[in-house]
Design a protein around this motif. Structure first.
Motif, mmCIF file in Angstrom:
data_model
loop_
_atom_site.group_PDB
_atom_site.id
_atom_site.type_symbol
_atom_site.label_atom_id
_atom_site.label_comp_id
_atom_site.label_asym_id
_atom_site.label_seq_id
_atom_site.Cartn_x
_atom_site.Cartn_y
_atom_site.Cartn_z
ATOM 1 N N GLU A 1 0.817 -1.213 0.000
ATOM 2 C CA GLU A 1 0.000 0.000 0.000
ATOM 3 C C GLU A 1 0.853 1.266 0.000
ATOM 4 N N ALA A 2 2.002 1.214 0.642
ATOM 5 C CA ALA A 2 2.901 2.370 0.633
ATOM 6 C C ALA A 2 3.381 2.657 -0.780
ATOM 7 N N GLN A 3 3.760 1.615 -1.504
ATOM 8 C CA GLN A 3 4.202 1.797 -2.879
ATOM 9 C C GLN A 3 3.073 2.328 -3.756
ATOM 10 N N ARG A 4 1.900 1.740 -3.618
ATOM 11 C CA ARG A 4 0.752 2.162 -4.420
ATOM 12 C C ARG A 4 0.365 3.605 -4.106
ATOM 13 N N LYS A 5 0.411 3.984 -2.835
ATOM 14 C CA LYS A 5 0.051 5.346 -2.431
ATOM 15 C C LYS A 5 1.011 6.373 -3.021
ATOM 16 N N VAL A 6 2.300 6.060 -3.029
ATOM 17 C CA VAL A 6 3.285 6.992 -3.584
ATOM 18 C C VAL A 6 3.051 7.205 -5.073
ATOM 19 N N VAL A 7 2.796 6.142 -5.810
ATOM 20 C CA VAL A 7 2.549 6.278 -7.249
ATOM 21 C C VAL A 7 1.280 7.089 -7.489
ATOM 22 N N ARG A 8 0.234 6.815 -6.733
ATOM 23 C CA ARG A 8 -1.022 7.552 -6.882
ATOM 24 C C ARG A 8 -0.824 9.040 -6.586
ATOM 25 N N GLU A 9 -0.069 9.354 -5.531
ATOM 26 C CA GLU A 9 0.186 10.757 -5.205
ATOM 27 C C GLU A 9 1.029 11.444 -6.267
ATOM 28 N N LEU A 10 2.006 10.744 -6.822
ATOM 29 C CA LEU A 10 2.819 11.347 -7.882
ATOM 30 C C LEU A 10 1.986 11.674 -9.114
ATOM 31 N N ILE A 11 1.041 10.825 -9.428
ATOM 32 C CA ILE A 11 0.229 11.036 -10.624
ATOM 33 C C ILE A 11 -0.809 12.131 -10.404
ATOM 34 N N PHE A 12 -1.536 12.083 -9.313
ATOM 35 C CA PHE A 12 -2.700 12.951 -9.151
ATOM 36 C C PHE A 12 -2.484 14.164 -8.248
ATOM 37 N N ASP A 13 -1.682 14.051 -7.189
ATOM 38 C CA ASP A 13 -1.636 15.093 -6.172
ATOM 39 C C ASP A 13 -0.314 15.851 -6.090
ATOM 40 N N GLY A 14 0.777 15.215 -6.455
ATOM 41 C CA GLY A 14 2.086 15.810 -6.247
ATOM 42 C C GLY A 14 2.562 15.504 -4.837
ATOM 43 N N VAL A 15 3.854 15.730 -4.582
ATOM 44 C CA VAL A 15 4.441 15.416 -3.284
ATOM 45 C C VAL A 15 5.268 16.612 -2.829
ATOM 46 N N LYS A 16 5.094 16.987 -1.580
ATOM 47 C CA LYS A 16 5.847 18.098 -0.996
ATOM 48 C C LYS A 16 7.274 17.657 -0.669
ATOM 49 N N SER A 17 8.167 18.620 -0.634
ATOM 50 C CA SER A 17 9.556 18.356 -0.302
ATOM 51 C C SER A 17 9.749 18.384 1.214
ATOM 52 N N ALA A 18 10.669 17.571 1.703
ATOM 53 C CA ALA A 18 10.939 17.523 3.138
ATOM 54 C C ALA A 18 11.834 18.665 3.588
ATOM 55 N N ASN A 19 12.629 19.221 2.676
ATOM 56 C CA ASN A 19 13.514 20.325 3.049
ATOM 57 C C ASN A 19 13.460 21.416 1.983
ATOM 58 N N SER A 20 14.009 22.550 2.302
ATOM 59 C CA SER A 20 13.896 23.704 1.412
ATOM 60 C C SER A 20 14.886 23.670 0.255
ATOM 61 N N SER A 21 15.841 22.754 0.280
ATOM 62 C CA SER A 21 16.812 22.698 -0.805
ATOM 63 C C SER A 21 16.268 21.995 -2.042
ATOM 64 N N MET A 22 15.148 21.303 -1.913
ATOM 65 C CA MET A 22 14.528 20.615 -3.056
ATOM 66 C C MET A 22 13.179 21.250 -3.340
ATOM 67 N N SER A 23 12.771 21.165 -4.586
ATOM 68 C CA SER A 23 11.457 21.694 -4.939
ATOM 69 C C SER A 23 10.410 20.591 -4.816
ATOM 70 N N ASP A 24 9.158 21.006 -4.650
ATOM 71 C CA ASP A 24 8.054 20.058 -4.569
ATOM 72 C C ASP A 24 7.849 19.393 -5.927
ATOM 73 N N LEU A 25 7.322 18.184 -5.901
ATOM 74 C CA LEU A 25 7.012 17.481 -7.151
ATOM 75 C C LEU A 25 5.571 17.781 -7.533
ATOM 76 N N LYS A 26 5.383 18.336 -8.711
ATOM 77 C CA LYS A 26 4.038 18.607 -9.194
ATOM 78 C C LYS A 26 3.413 17.308 -9.697
ATOM 79 N N PRO A 27 2.093 17.243 -9.740
ATOM 80 C CA PRO A 27 1.461 16.014 -10.242
ATOM 81 C C PRO A 27 1.765 15.806 -11.721
ATOM 82 N N LEU A 28 1.818 14.544 -12.122
ATOM 83 C CA LEU A 28 2.078 14.234 -13.525
ATOM 84 C C LEU A 28 0.854 14.483 -14.387
ATOM 85 N N CYS A 29 -0.314 14.270 -13.827
ATOM 86 C CA CYS A 29 -1.562 14.420 -14.579
ATOM 87 C C CYS A 29 -2.300 15.657 -14.081
ATOM 88 N N PHE A 30 -2.355 16.677 -14.919
ATOM 89 C CA PHE A 30 -3.010 17.925 -14.535
ATOM 90 C C PHE A 30 -4.502 17.944 -14.867
#
Length: 163
Positions: free
Chosen positions: A60-89
């Motif tokens: 479920e952890a793997q599936r959740k990460v893929v789903r978030e990458l596609i639909f929601d995007g993922v926030k960065s844990a630190n300020s040196s990296m940018s947030d990941l935008k969703p793949l499907c807009f």
């Protein structure tokens, strides 16, 4: 008089027994966070899921990460990296391609090709019981570039330069 002092002692004990720290039965899920990135398009993401046991939690952890990458995007844990935008807009992509997503996220679907636990360390996974469920916080490695290419080949998201 003895009855009155006994009564006051019991009431005082009951009042102080209820003054301890309050523990909420609800466990709030933490949002997923990008921990690190490589130049080949893979990301290490920290994710939290609930499941009945560890095997289901890993899947479920793997599936959740893929789903978030596609639909929601993922926030960065630190300020040196940018947030990941969703793949499907496309806001209606879940309904428009419902049959595709059902096949894609099935137990033996293609989403498994893009995730792994290769960057997992012994101390990176934490378990906590929440009633009947186990709350797992772990790290998952995701090939975002490969996932994006697969969705482009399948016609779900437009090719490069169209966004």
């Amino acid at each position: 008089m003895k009855k009155l002092s006994l009564f006051i002692a019991v009431i005082t004990a009951l009042v102080f027994a209820g003054c301890g720290p309050r523990r909420s039965q609800a466990y709030y899920d933490q949002p997923s966070q990008v921990m690190s990135a490589t130049s080949d398009g893979t990301y290490v993401i920290r994710v939290q899921v609930r499941a009945k046991d560890a095997v289901v939690a890993f899947k479920e952890a793997q599936r959740k990460v893929v789903r978030e990458l596609i639909f929601d995007g993922v926030k960065s844990a630190n300020s040196s990296m940018s947030d990941l935008k969703p793949l499907c807009f496309d806001m209606n992509a879940r309904e428009k391609y419902e049959d595709y997503w059902n096949a894609f996220f099935s137990d033996e679907g293609p989403w498994k090709e893009f995730t792994s636990y290769k960057d997992r360390r012994a101390t990176s996974t934490r378990y906590q019981r929440d009633g009947r469920l186990m709350v797992e916080t772990g790290t998952v490695t995701v090939d975002r570039a490969g996932l994006k290419k697969k969705l482009q080949e399948d016609g779900i998201i437009p090719k490069e330069g169209r966004y």
